[in-house]
Design an enzyme around this catalytic site. Structure first.
Site, mmCIF file in Angstrom:
data_model
loop_
_atom_site.group_PDB
_atom_site.id
_atom_site.type_symbol
_atom_site.label_atom_id
_atom_site.label_comp_id
_atom_site.label_asym_id
_atom_site.label_seq_id
_atom_site.Cartn_x
_atom_site.Cartn_y
_atom_site.Cartn_z
ATOM 1 N N ASP A 1 0.814 -1.210 0.000
ATOM 2 C CA ASP A 1 0.000 0.000 0.000
ATOM 3 C C ASP A 1 0.851 1.265 0.000
ATOM 4 O OD1 ASP A 1 -2.692 1.226 0.368
ATOM 5 O OD2 ASP A 1 -1.824 1.941 2.237
ATOM 6 N N GLU B 1 1.047 -0.510 -5.067
ATOM 7 C CA GLU B 1 0.021 0.506 -5.279
ATOM 8 C C GLU B 1 0.791 1.821 -5.290
ATOM 9 O OE1 GLU B 1 -2.838 3.576 -4.015
ATOM 10 O OE2 GLU B 1 -1.841 2.511 -2.402
#
Length: 635
Positions: A314, A367
């Site tokens: 993330d 990401e």
């Protein structure tokens, strides 16, 4: 009950730890159930180099902070450790720390494999013992999880995918979820599931992105072993499991990593580097060797103990740049005056080398929203070494285009062709994630223009476009049946919508698209290479029609994809052919079973020697309104 001197650390362990190269710290730190001198008990080890004292306080000593003081190692490691007899599995504990400044601090165990159910905040003595039965899966995983294999990811939040209908406030356990999730994924044809963070976190509305217990499966859904059972059930059915992982930041909760020993231990002391203004959380100090060891050990822990098949990392852009979401004058710089966080760059390279070097058939997925070069290039070639990267630009351009009324799309035609100009610069995954259906962005179906029929037709053709473009795919739960509300983490998805034909039709469309994608080699063999894609016509802006070829290793697998992004039915439309052959329609989003208008091409399409789109042969075809059709060589 005294604390007995004992250590699981060798001198070699210590040298690896302090040089940032120990990637199995979970075997040493934390609470370990062992037998010492014939007595059962628990060995505790914690890193608190600046603490004055560290003791274990828990239900076994009536939370007495003086009863069990740990011994500080006599080396420079900053580790406190010791064995406490008769502390058994299930015991609840914290570390009572006298901080560098003399402050009294109580902390959960950074390496605890289980925590109490929030809002309680103590750690629990537990183990990760489990008899795995997924050998067959692990053996074939390198092939089925490879970059030239199909990858259709179903992203889900365990707490809101489904709830107990008789008690909607109760979240389901890992075992209960397994019972309904596994058959659903199988039926829908997704190849992977991605679980939004399942590591222990205190604040439910953070969706798991503000973690305190990095090594613990969230107790909201049960024990670590029950999560292992869920993963194993998916593996038994050839479904790979990706875990969302958050090495970018952590919350400032008193029981967590922040200010751990009275100093900035895990986070940067310089708050220009150590505090995230958007998320009000703390950024790991990647310059610190022991912190990199902690994080990489954590990544390997989920691959090792939970047999995860991949990690979706993330907020990578927030790690790479000091000026992420900050004004330039408020941002720190590196030693060369640049905005890149060089410690984070080193960490990500070390992470990917450790993951790919230790496990076969796993993937790491970034990401990452910036234009940082070489995110998916190998470390030896100067890249960060990820397997894939989310293609945020494609997602933004695509949604922007589809929000336009079809009458105006001709003015925005190249928003859809632009991504191909950089599509092969990285190994891209095309995502429609949870981030696109929250915070007032509206659900996927309500991003689409037009009346009800047109909204559904637009969404069907959008998904067909996504799955026939180069790259791997990710779809957030609920998107597959056109959930009408934005995602609500407090409630179940609106499964009752499936009693309405348009929603059922959408679900059938996604099921059919998954089947098409996973059974047609042209759609996945060259996911990340120019070899797999060629335009036939990228310039028919007036009709908002796009035509392209997808190619596999064999010519017979070649597909032609035609998109009509207006509600006008185009009859006898001329399409130039990649080579002379008979063609047959194998997929059409306008089929009545999908809630379309049923304008299909049922006959074999014969080539004619009429030049079109710069090609010698062509076919005439009827192109249905707001639809995607796929052609393959027919007989």
């Amino acid at each position: 009950m005294e604390v007995l001197a004992h250590s699981l650390f060798s001198d070699f362990d210590i040298s690896l730890f302090i040089s940032g190269k120990h990637f199995r710290l979970y075997e040493k730190f934390g609470a370990h159930l062992i037998k010492l001198n014939g007595a059962d008990g628990t060995y505790f080890a914690v890193w608190a180099p600046n603490a004055q004292t560290v003791s274990v306080t828990g239900d076994f000593n009536h939370w007495n902070k003086e009863a069990h003081s740990l011994n500080r190692r006599l080396d420079s490691s900053g580790i406190w450790e010791g064995f406490i007899p008769n502390v058994h599995k299930g015991a609840v504990y914290k570390y009572a720390i006298t901080g560098f400044d003399g402050s009294a601090i109580e902390k959960g165990d950074p390496y605890a494999v289980r925590w109490e159910h929030p809002p309680k905040t103590a750690s629990v003595v537990w183990d990760t013992d489990y008899t795995w039965k997924d050998k067959a899966w692990l053996k074939k995983r390198p092939k089925v999880n490879a970059l030239n294999a199909p990858m259709s990811v179903y992203e889900l939040h365990l707490g809101s995918w489904q709830r107990d209908p008789s008690d909607p406030k109760r979240v389901l356990t890992y075992k209960e979820i397994a019972t309904s999730l596994v058959p659903y994924i199988l039926d829908m044809g997704f190849t992977h599931v991605e679980l939004m963070p399942i590591m222990e976190y205190p604040y439910y509305p953070s969706w798991g992105y503000q973690i305190t217990g990095y090594f613990a499966a969230s107790s909201r859904h049960g024990t670590p072993q029950e999560l292992m059972f869920l993963i194993e059930e998916l593996h038994k059915n050839n479904i790979a499991v990706i875990l969302d992982w958050v090495p970018s930041h952590f919350p400032g909760d008193a029981h967590g990593l922040y200010n751990f020993d009275g100093t900035h231990l895990y986070e940067h002391a310089d708050m220009r580097k150590g505090f995230h203004p958007d998320w009000k959380s703390y950024i790991f100090n990647y310059d610190r060797n022991e912190v990199r060891s902690f994080l990489i050990s954590n990544a390997l822990y989920w691959l090792d103990k939970f047999h995860a098949d991949g990690l979706r990392v993330d907020a990578v852009a927030s790690m790479l740049y000091f000026d992420f979401s900050r004004k330039a004058e408020e941002a720190a710089t590196n030693e060369f005056g640049g905005s890149e966080n060089l410690g984070a760059v080193l960490f990500l390279k070390d992470l990917n080398e450790a993951v790919y070097g230790n496990y076969e058939g796993v993937q790491t997925i970034a990401e990452e929203s910036s234009t940082y070069p070489g995110v998916t290039h190998p470390v030896y070639a100067g890249g960060l070494g990820f397997g894939m990267k989310w293609m945020m630009g494609w997602m933004n351009d695509t949604l922007k285009y589809f929000k336009n009324d079809p009458i105006n799309r001709k003015y925005h035609h190249h928003q859809l062709t632009f991504s191909i100009t950089y599509a092969f610069s990285e190994n891209f995954m095309l995502p429609f994630s949870h981030d696109e259906v929250v915070h007032g962005k509206s659900s996927m179906i309500y991003k689409m223009p037009g009346d009800e029929w047109q909204k559904f037709a637009n969404l069907r053709v959008l998904y067909a476009y996504m799955f026939t473009q180069p790259g791997t795919k990710l779809l957030f739960m609920g998107n597959e049946f056109a959930q009408t509300h934005e995602w609500d983490f407090k409630n179940s998805l609106d499964w009752h919508l499936l009693q309405h034909p348009p929603h059922l039709g959408m679900q059938k469309t996604v099921r059919a698209i998954n089947k098409l994608y996973t059974s047609e080699p042209a759609l996945y063999e060259h996911s990340f290479s120019h070899e797999g894609f060629e335009w036939i016509n990228a310039d028919d802006a007036n009709n908002s029609i796009f035509i392209y070829i997808r190619k596999g290793k064999k010519a017979k697998d070649t597909l032609i994809v035609i998109l009509n992004l207006t509600p006008v039915y185009r009859e006898n439309y001329l399409v130039g052919l990649p080579f002379k052959a008979k063609w047959k329609e194998i997929f059409n989003t306008d089929a009545t079973e999908f809630f379309g208008s049923g304008k299909l091409n049922e006959n074999v399409l014969l080539p004619q020697q009429v030049s079109c789109h710069g090609r010698e042969y062509s076919i005439e075809i009827n192109v249905p309104p707001l639809a995607a059709i796929v052609l393959k060589q027919g007989k």
